[in-house]
Structures are given as C-alpha cells and as structure tokens.
Design a protein around this motif. Sequence first.
Motif, mmCIF file in Angstrom:
data_model
loop_
_atom_site.group_PDB
_atom_site.id
_atom_site.type_symbol
_atom_site.label_atom_id
_atom_site.label_comp_id
_atom_site.label_asym_id
_atom_site.label_seq_id
_atom_site.Cartn_x
_atom_site.Cartn_y
_atom_site.Cartn_z
ATOM 1 N N LEU A 33 -2.374 -7.013 0.151
ATOM 2 C CA LEU A 33 -2.416 -7.168 1.502
ATOM 3 C C LEU A 33 -3.453 -6.756 2.388
ATOM 4 O O LEU A 33 -3.694 -7.293 3.621
ATOM 5 C CB LEU A 33 -1.041 -6.556 2.391
ATOM 6 C CG LEU A 33 -0.033 -7.239 1.972
ATOM 7 C CD1 LEU A 33 1.245 -6.323 2.027
ATOM 8 C CD2 LEU A 33 0.129 -8.883 2.261
ATOM 9 N N THR A 34 -4.302 -5.660 2.002
ATOM 10 C CA THR A 34 -5.245 -5.042 2.854
ATOM 11 C C THR A 34 -6.756 -4.790 2.273
ATOM 12 O O THR A 34 -7.519 -4.777 2.938
ATOM 13 C CB THR A 34 -4.829 -3.511 3.005
ATOM 14 O OG1 THR A 34 -4.915 -2.732 1.821
ATOM 15 C CG2 THR A 34 -3.544 -3.546 3.585
ATOM 16 N N GLN A 35 -6.992 -5.170 0.943
ATOM 17 C CA GLN A 35 -8.262 -5.049 0.294
ATOM 18 C C GLN A 35 -8.883 -6.373 -0.065
ATOM 19 O O GLN A 35 -8.307 -7.301 -0.282
ATOM 20 C CB GLN A 35 -8.000 -4.118 -0.842
ATOM 21 C CG GLN A 35 -7.383 -2.810 -0.649
ATOM 22 C CD GLN A 35 -8.219 -1.900 0.291
ATOM 23 O OE1 GLN A 35 -9.381 -1.439 0.566
ATOM 24 N NE2 GLN A 35 -7.293 -1.503 1.316
ATOM 25 N N ASN A 36 -10.199 -6.192 -0.074
ATOM 26 C CA ASN A 36 -11.238 -7.713 -0.394
ATOM 27 C C ASN A 36 -10.908 -7.503 -1.856
ATOM 28 O O ASN A 36 -10.378 -6.563 -2.493
ATOM 29 C CB ASN A 36 -12.342 -7.637 -0.057
ATOM 30 C CG ASN A 36 -13.351 -6.319 -0.477
ATOM 31 O OD1 ASN A 36 -13.228 -5.747 -1.481
ATOM 32 N ND2 ASN A 36 -14.185 -5.767 0.357
ATOM 33 N N ASN A 37 -11.453 -8.599 -2.551
ATOM 34 C CA ASN A 37 -11.281 -8.725 -3.898
ATOM 35 C C ASN A 37 -11.820 -7.836 -4.714
ATOM 36 O O ASN A 37 -11.128 -7.269 -5.833
ATOM 37 C CB ASN A 37 -11.737 -10.309 -4.363
ATOM 38 C CG ASN A 37 -10.986 -11.411 -3.930
ATOM 39 O OD1 ASN A 37 -9.915 -11.285 -3.631
ATOM 40 N ND2 ASN A 37 -11.526 -12.544 -3.968
ATOM 41 N N SER A 38 -13.094 -7.335 -4.405
ATOM 42 C CA SER A 38 -13.537 -6.266 -5.344
ATOM 43 C C SER A 38 -12.911 -4.977 -5.290
ATOM 44 O O SER A 38 -12.467 -4.150 -6.258
ATOM 45 C CB SER A 38 -15.193 -6.194 -5.134
ATOM 46 O OG SER A 38 -15.185 -5.530 -3.900
#
Length: 112
Positions: A33-38
């Motif tokens: 829910l909170t982080q970008n893909n990398s």
Amino acid sequence: TSSHIRVGTLNNPSSKIKEDNTAIARGILTAFLTQNNSSLKSLLSKLTREETAKSLAAGTKITKFLTSEMDNNAFEKKYNTLGLDIIKTHQMFCQEVLKLLPGQMAVVSNGR
C-alpha cells in the motif's frame, strides 16, 4: 523478470489472528500500500526471511527493516493503523471461496 506482471498476497493463517503473530503479514500488506515497486521488492525480500521472523518475534520493531529510500513515514503510519480485519477477510475468502484449509497455501493465476 517481466515488468508486466502483478503480484498480490492473501493471508490464510492457521492460528488465531492476533497483533503479535501477524507482524509480517501486516508488514507485507502495508508495503504493497505504501511503497514504490523497487522499495516494495526490497522490503518483501527482507520480510520473507526466516531470520526476520525470529527477530520480530523477539521484539524488534518492523521499521528496523526499512531503508532510507523507502517512504518510512507512510509505512509506519499505515502499519500502525492497519487493523486485523483485513487479515480476517483474507482468511474468510481463502477458506470460503477458494476452499483452502486453514494455513493451506495455493497459487492463483489469471493470465493470458
């Protein structure tokens, strides 16, 4: 290796759902829910290690596993407010719709 794939998780615990035994499941949901893909990929690889589970069981805060490039504030705020109802909903879906036994694992695929 494809950038055109989507991954998700459903929790199907075999034991009673409590805050102290759902830290990793809640951490994984919060990461999605909170982080970008990398950042997500990096955090998921940390959270799925056995030594991480042992460390969390010993009382280590989950935020110890975050890195500086991650959105730590968003993660911590969401993690602290994410209730157990979402895991209970996952469990119900797994057992009622997918007909899995408690704790049973499965892979669900929907592709071309």
